[in-house]
Design a protein around this motif. Sequence first.
Motif, PDB file in Angstrom:
ATOM      1  N   ALA A 174       0.826  -1.206   0.000  1.00 20.76           N
ATOM      2  CA  ALA A 174       0.000   0.000   0.000  1.00 20.76           C
ATOM      3  C   ALA A 174       0.859   1.254   0.000  1.00 20.76           C
ATOM      4  O   ALA A 174       0.586   2.220  -0.731  1.00 20.76           O
ATOM      5  CB  ALA A 174      -0.927  -0.008   1.212  1.00 20.76           C
ATOM      6  N   SER A 200      -1.970  -5.974  -1.912  1.00 14.90           N
ATOM      7  CA  SER A 200      -2.131  -4.765  -1.101  1.00 14.90           C
ATOM      8  C   SER A 200      -1.978  -3.524  -1.969  1.00 14.90           C
ATOM      9  O   SER A 200      -2.681  -2.523  -1.781  1.00 14.90           O
ATOM     10  CB  SER A 200      -1.105  -4.756   0.036  1.00 14.90           C
ATOM     11  OG  SER A 200      -1.302  -5.852   0.904  1.00 14.90           O
ATOM     12  N   ALA A 201      -1.061  -3.582  -2.927  1.00 20.32           N
ATOM     13  CA  ALA A 201      -0.904  -2.464  -3.858  1.00 20.32           C
ATOM     14  C   ALA A 201      -2.153  -2.277  -4.710  1.00 20.32           C
ATOM     15  O   ALA A 201      -2.581  -1.147  -4.976  1.00 20.32           O
ATOM     16  CB  ALA A 201       0.320  -2.706  -4.749  1.00 20.32           C
ATOM     17  N   ALA A 204      -4.774  -0.593  -2.685  1.00 16.60           N
ATOM     18  CA  ALA A 204      -4.443   0.820  -2.529  1.00 16.60           C
ATOM     19  C   ALA A 204      -4.728   1.601  -3.810  1.00 16.60           C
ATOM     20  O   ALA A 204      -5.198   2.750  -3.757  1.00 16.60           O
ATOM     21  CB  ALA A 204      -2.985   0.968  -2.126  1.00 16.60           C
ATOM     22  N   LEU A 323      -4.385   2.630   7.232  1.00 18.10           N
ATOM     23  CA  LEU A 323      -4.871   1.376   6.647  1.00 18.10           C
ATOM     24  C   LEU A 323      -5.973   0.771   7.501  1.00 18.10           C
ATOM     25  O   LEU A 323      -6.944   0.209   6.972  1.00 18.10           O
ATOM     26  CB  LEU A 323      -3.716   0.394   6.488  1.00 18.10           C
ATOM     27  CG  LEU A 323      -2.618   0.810   5.491  1.00 18.10           C
ATOM     28  CD1 LEU A 323      -1.500  -0.220   5.472  1.00 18.10           C
ATOM     29  CD2 LEU A 323      -3.183   1.022   4.096  1.00 18.10           C
ATOM     30  N   PHE A 332     -10.457  -1.402   2.259  1.00 22.06           N
ATOM     31  CA  PHE A 332      -9.135  -2.033   2.200  1.00 22.06           C
ATOM     32  C   PHE A 332      -9.195  -3.371   2.948  1.00 22.06           C
ATOM     33  O   PHE A 332      -8.687  -3.509   4.057  1.00 22.06           O
ATOM     34  CB  PHE A 332      -8.081  -1.102   2.823  1.00 22.06           C
ATOM     35  CG  PHE A 332      -6.659  -1.505   2.545  1.00 22.06           C
ATOM     36  CD1 PHE A 332      -6.040  -1.158   1.358  1.00 22.06           C
ATOM     37  CD2 PHE A 332      -5.940  -2.236   3.477  1.00 22.06           C
ATOM     38  CE1 PHE A 332      -4.726  -1.530   1.101  1.00 22.06           C
ATOM     39  CE2 PHE A 332      -4.633  -2.621   3.231  1.00 22.06           C
ATOM     40  CZ  PHE A 332      -4.024  -2.266   2.048  1.00 22.06           C
ATOM     41  N   PHE A 334      -7.807  -6.128   3.730  1.00 15.80           N
ATOM     42  CA  PHE A 334      -6.579  -6.917   3.766  1.00 15.80           C
ATOM     43  C   PHE A 334      -6.763  -8.241   4.495  1.00 15.80           C
ATOM     44  O   PHE A 334      -5.996  -9.197   4.285  1.00 15.80           O
ATOM     45  CB  PHE A 334      -5.449  -6.113   4.416  1.00 15.80           C
ATOM     46  CG  PHE A 334      -5.606  -5.912   5.905  1.00 15.80           C
ATOM     47  CD1 PHE A 334      -5.023  -6.793   6.803  1.00 15.80           C
ATOM     48  CD2 PHE A 334      -6.343  -4.853   6.402  1.00 15.80           C
ATOM     49  CE1 PHE A 334      -5.177  -6.616   8.162  1.00 15.80           C
ATOM     50  CE2 PHE A 334      -6.505  -4.668   7.766  1.00 15.80           C
ATOM     51  CZ  PHE A 334      -5.916  -5.558   8.655  1.00 15.80           C
TER      52      PHE A 334
END
Length: 366
Positions: A174, A200-201, A204, A323, A332, A334
């Motif tokens: 991220a 995660s990228a 983001a 986050l 997000f 995750f």
Amino acid sequence: MKIQAAVTHAAHAPMDIEELELEDPRADEILVRVVGTGICHTDVVMRDHALPTPHPAVLGHEGAGIVERVGAAVTSVEPGDHVVMSFNSCGRCPACVDGAPSYCHAFFPLNILGARLDGSTPLSGASGPVHGNIFGQSSFATHALCNERNVVKVDKDLDLHMLGPLGCGVLTGAGSVFNSLELRAGRSIAVFGVGAVGLSAIMAARVVGAAAIMAVDLNADRLELATSLGATHTINAGTSDVLEAINAISPVGVDYVLDTTGNLGVIHTAVAALAPRGKCGLIGAMPPGSKLDLDTTYLMSGGRAVMGIVEGSADPQQLIPRLIGLWREGRFPFDRLISYYSFAAINDAIADAEKGTAVKPVLRMD
């Protein structure tokens, strides 16, 4: 105090859970009872001596837990606080003073070399000293010693089991999008390698509002997961010509590219996919001394840039709360990356990560 810890004795070998002695916290240290800890590719790299981490050692650097004791000089947390442990930094060098702790001038000795800066280790076993202080924590253990700069206090209503990966893998992916590449809304990005960092990228990039988010990988299941997390396009590198596929989506190239693989051939493809003024970020760990041969005219004439990235250029004290806030908003997720294992099953968890059957293994220490 006596603790249980997973000890690495040799490259490519299973870790052994052993009873060790952990020193009392020094004035600037914090004793944390570890509740959950993620397994990161860097742990495997350190286990296998691709980085100069000495053995025997207790690895682990995505820990979360509860503060049990603090040294006399510690003021930011107290016993009972819930914390996430991230990478360590000195707080005094030019990078730290500039708010860029992931580029701390002492990053290697503080995080990789298995000792405090004075050369001591807080861990010992029946056969003598065991290297600890990995990323300022060594969290493959029931308890860890860390410092104020690498603990982030979190709300007590959060499930600590899932929070550890925010300290490294999730933060890296991220942060690379938010901080390093500075991705802007409406632009395009291609992420090469969609493990925990790449996914995660992608999450983001969706938060930022990228117009095209391309996921590139060999694993069809990972590509399907990438789509559910925000990728607008997926490219299977095993069945498609990656450059042709990217050019079909964006004929002028991609504004931003992120490589998480550390594979030189993949990096060449990633750089070749850049649009004029495009930026490529390199996250994947490569063996020391690896050389990247690039066409300087291609880079210069198009104003293209290639940059190395450590820990998403992040300040954990700022990015981890951000986050968590995005997760609370449902933007997000995750936690969808996580597969849980008991501490006793640490070698199974690492094997599943290496095989690709688990995106982000997390050990439940309790």
